[in-house]
Design an enzyme around this catalytic site. Structure first.
Site, PDB file in Angstrom:
ATOM      1  N   HIS A  24      40.664  32.680  69.002  1.00  0.00           N
ATOM      2  CA  HIS A  24      39.287  31.426  68.552  1.00  0.00           C
ATOM      3  C   HIS A  24      39.993  30.757  68.092  1.00  0.00           C
ATOM      4  O   HIS A  24      39.076  28.708  68.549  1.00  0.00           O
ATOM      5  CB  HIS A  24      38.090  32.316  67.876  1.00  0.00           C
ATOM      6  CG  HIS A  24      36.961  33.003  68.314  1.00  0.00           C
ATOM      7  ND1 HIS A  24      36.223  32.911  69.212  1.00  0.00           N
ATOM      8  CD2 HIS A  24      36.310  34.637  67.856  1.00  0.00           C
ATOM      9  CE1 HIS A  24      35.819  33.756  69.721  1.00  0.00           C
ATOM     10  NE2 HIS A  24      35.980  34.876  68.442  1.00  0.00           N
ATOM     11  N   CYS A  77      42.504  29.692  85.729  1.00  0.00           N
ATOM     12  CA  CYS A  77      40.936  29.190  85.132  1.00  0.00           C
ATOM     13  C   CYS A  77      40.974  29.503  83.885  1.00  0.00           C
ATOM     14  O   CYS A  77      40.566  29.849  83.093  1.00  0.00           O
ATOM     15  CB  CYS A  77      39.554  30.033  85.694  1.00  0.00           C
ATOM     16  SG  CYS A  77      39.059  31.858  85.618  1.00  0.00           S
TER      17      CYS A  77
END
Length: 552
Positions: free
Chosen positions: A208, A500
């Protein structure tokens, strides 16, 4: 951004300090310098005390959990309103999910039962959170990662029960470099404008901390052993590309670094146009988004529309009409959109799916594999995507995550095309798919490589394990060879192959990926200017030479 050499594969977390500093893993590009400030630690739990009034202790438990949830929702609202950067919506989604964890009625009931069994509020909360953490950690994968989130929530709730300040971000009243053992999603999502850069002892390139730092455009270094031993106020410089931390820089040197970085960012922000190498070879620059709110100008379309954000924390699946509305909003604002169908399962638990716990969630029912047990979820989603595309006339592409075999690709393509969706692809996230890229392209129109999961499965390294960050570095030759094999299969078939994963937004790796033959790069909006500039600095042949060096 200054032209950088292709870095060697990631520096292990226990690497020796560089002369006059430290070395970690650079996960968000840019440079910064200033005084460091360390995260406030968790509250110290005092010895248990006799409970004289159980009713009063029960009220403390409720108020502590409610205060934590309310604080997280306040931070979420602030993240939604944030105008600088493009990480606000990702941050808000994370904070909303954490607030729901704090609101979990089972957690509250367990803490209240602890009070009834004779514990004071603080110890009852500590015990309840610990039991929930153990249960999640035992499941591993994404659920194991959520166990670490519970630690942060526990510290906040216990602090509330004790009436002491909540742990979290320092507020020195001046800009600073934030240093921590690790950062919780709540802390990372709530960073203010006074934070110049992030440095943590733990973490990896897909944590994160790394993802939100890139979304905010903050230089960040993780897996930097020993960094928390430095005293608050020590001046350091941070290089988010090389992972180098210099210690003892002067105030004047720090001001010079910040000025140079500011001028470099201004130069990059002034660039525009499609992605091109110096000799004009096109490499499309696309966006990774979770909703229409993430769209930003300056890119050539959307390369990854993460539709799972529409499904998170739902007791029932979003309706056909709700999905059509969400997809339509994006299609009306972007020229080309690649929609990823639901990337969920046991590793990204969705209550409405009702999937049972698994011993190894990373190797279980996830991504397209959910279709094996709940085919109606994919059918409804494909229907909604097709309807939104018809209503808007958009150039809508669709791709499935976690595809492993040509048979899976063929079945997905058949079902999507039967609904009138013209461009159908699959994600390459496991080595089996990369090794059969040519076979996959016989069934579909394009491939999109998800380097985050492809790293995890190629190196058998949990993408959240702090001690294995170097194995998850996307510059590892083995990973790049798999990317190159996919790109070569695309060239032979005359079909596009994009990236991606987080690697796509790295300006150092962008020329390497172009040299391997990748036709598009999809990234967080804040990364587009630097990647555009990095491609424009090199001819296609120079990119190919970099690719040859990187895969040697």
């Amino acid at each position: 951004m200054p032209d950088e050499a292709v870095p060697a594969p990631g520096t292990p977390a226990d690497a020796p300090a560089a002369p006059g500093g430290f070395t970690g893993l650079g996960v968000s590009p840019g440079r910064a310098a200033g005084p460091l400030m360390r995260m406030a630690g968790p509250p110290v739990l005092p010895p248990a005390r006799p409970v004289a009034d159980a009713g009063a202790e029960l009220a403390v438990v409720g108020k502590a959990l409610e205060a934590v949830a309310a604080d997280l929702r306040r931070r979420s609202a602030a993240a939604h309103d944030r105008t600088s950067g493009s990480g606000g919506d990702d941050a808000a989604e994370i904070l909303d999910a954490l607030a729901m964890m704090a609101d979990d009625p089972m957690l509250r009931e367990e803490a209240e039962q602890g009070v009834r069994d004779g514990l004071d509020a603080a110890h009852a909360l500590d015990a309840a959170f610990n039991r929930h953490r153990e249960a999640l950690a035992a499941l591993g994968g994404y659920l194991g990662e959520r166990a670490a989130d519970l630690d942060d929530l526990k510290h906040r709730a216990v602090a509330g029960a004790l009436g002491v300040p909540m742990p979290g971000l320092p507020a020195p009243g001046h800009p600073y470099v934030l240093v921590a053992e690790d950062l919780s999603p709540a802390d990372t999502a709530g960073l203010g404008a006074d934070v110049l850069a992030l440095v943590t002892e733990k973490g990896g390139p897909t944590s994160h901390t790394a993802i939100l730092a890139r979304g905010r455009g903050l230089p960040a270094v993780v897996a930097c052993a020993g960094i928390t031993e430095l005293a608050d106020g020590t001046y350091i410089s941070v290089n988010g590309v090389s992972g180098e931390i210099a210690v003892g820089v002067t105030e004047a040197e720090a001001a010079r670094i910040l000025d140079e970085e500011s001028r470099e960012r201004a130069r990059l922000a002034a660039t525009s146009g499609p992605g091109r190498t110096a000799d004009g070879h096109p490499v499309k620059l696309l966006l990774n988004i979770g909703s229409a709110a993430d769209l930003r100008p300056g890119a050539e379309g959307v390369g990854l529309f993460r539709t799972e954000f529409l499904f998170l924390d739902r007791k029932q699946a979003p309706s056909f009409e709700e999905q059509v509305a969400a997809y339509t909003e994006v299609f009306r604002q972007a020229e080309q959109v690649v929609v990823r169908t639901l990337d969920a399962g046991t590793d990204k638990p969705l209550p409405f799916l009702g999937l049972p716990p698994e011993h190894n969630p990373a190797l279980g029912i996830r991504g397209l594999r959910v279709d094996r047990v709940l085919p109606e979820v994919l059918d409804t989603q494909l229907d909604a995507i097709a309807e939104a595309a018809r209503a808007t006339g958009a150039d809508a592409w669709v791709m499935a995550p976690m595809v492993t075999t040509p048979a899976e690709a063929a079945d997905f393509a058949r079902r999507a095309r039967a609904r009138g969706i013209g461009r159908v692809g699959v994600m390459v996230e496991v080595p089996a798919a990369a090794l059969q890229a040519d076979r996959l392209l016989e069934e579909v129109d394009f491939l999109s490589i998800g380097t985050n999961d492809l790293s995890q499965y190629t190196f058998a390294a949990d993408r959240q394990h702090p001690g294995l960050a170097d194995l998850l570095d996307p510059s590892q030759p083995a990973l790049l060879r798999l990317v190159g094999a996919c790109a070569e299969a695309g060239r032979a078939a005359g079909k596009p192959v994009g990236v991606c994963g987080e690697a796509a937004g790295d300006p150092v790796l962008a020329p390497v990926l172009a040299g391997l033959g990748v036709t598009s790069l999809s990234m967080a909006p804040v990364c587009v200017p630097a990647v555009r500039d990095a491609l424009a600095r090199h001819t296609l042949e120079e990119c190919r030479e970099r690719a040859r060096t990187a895969t040697a």
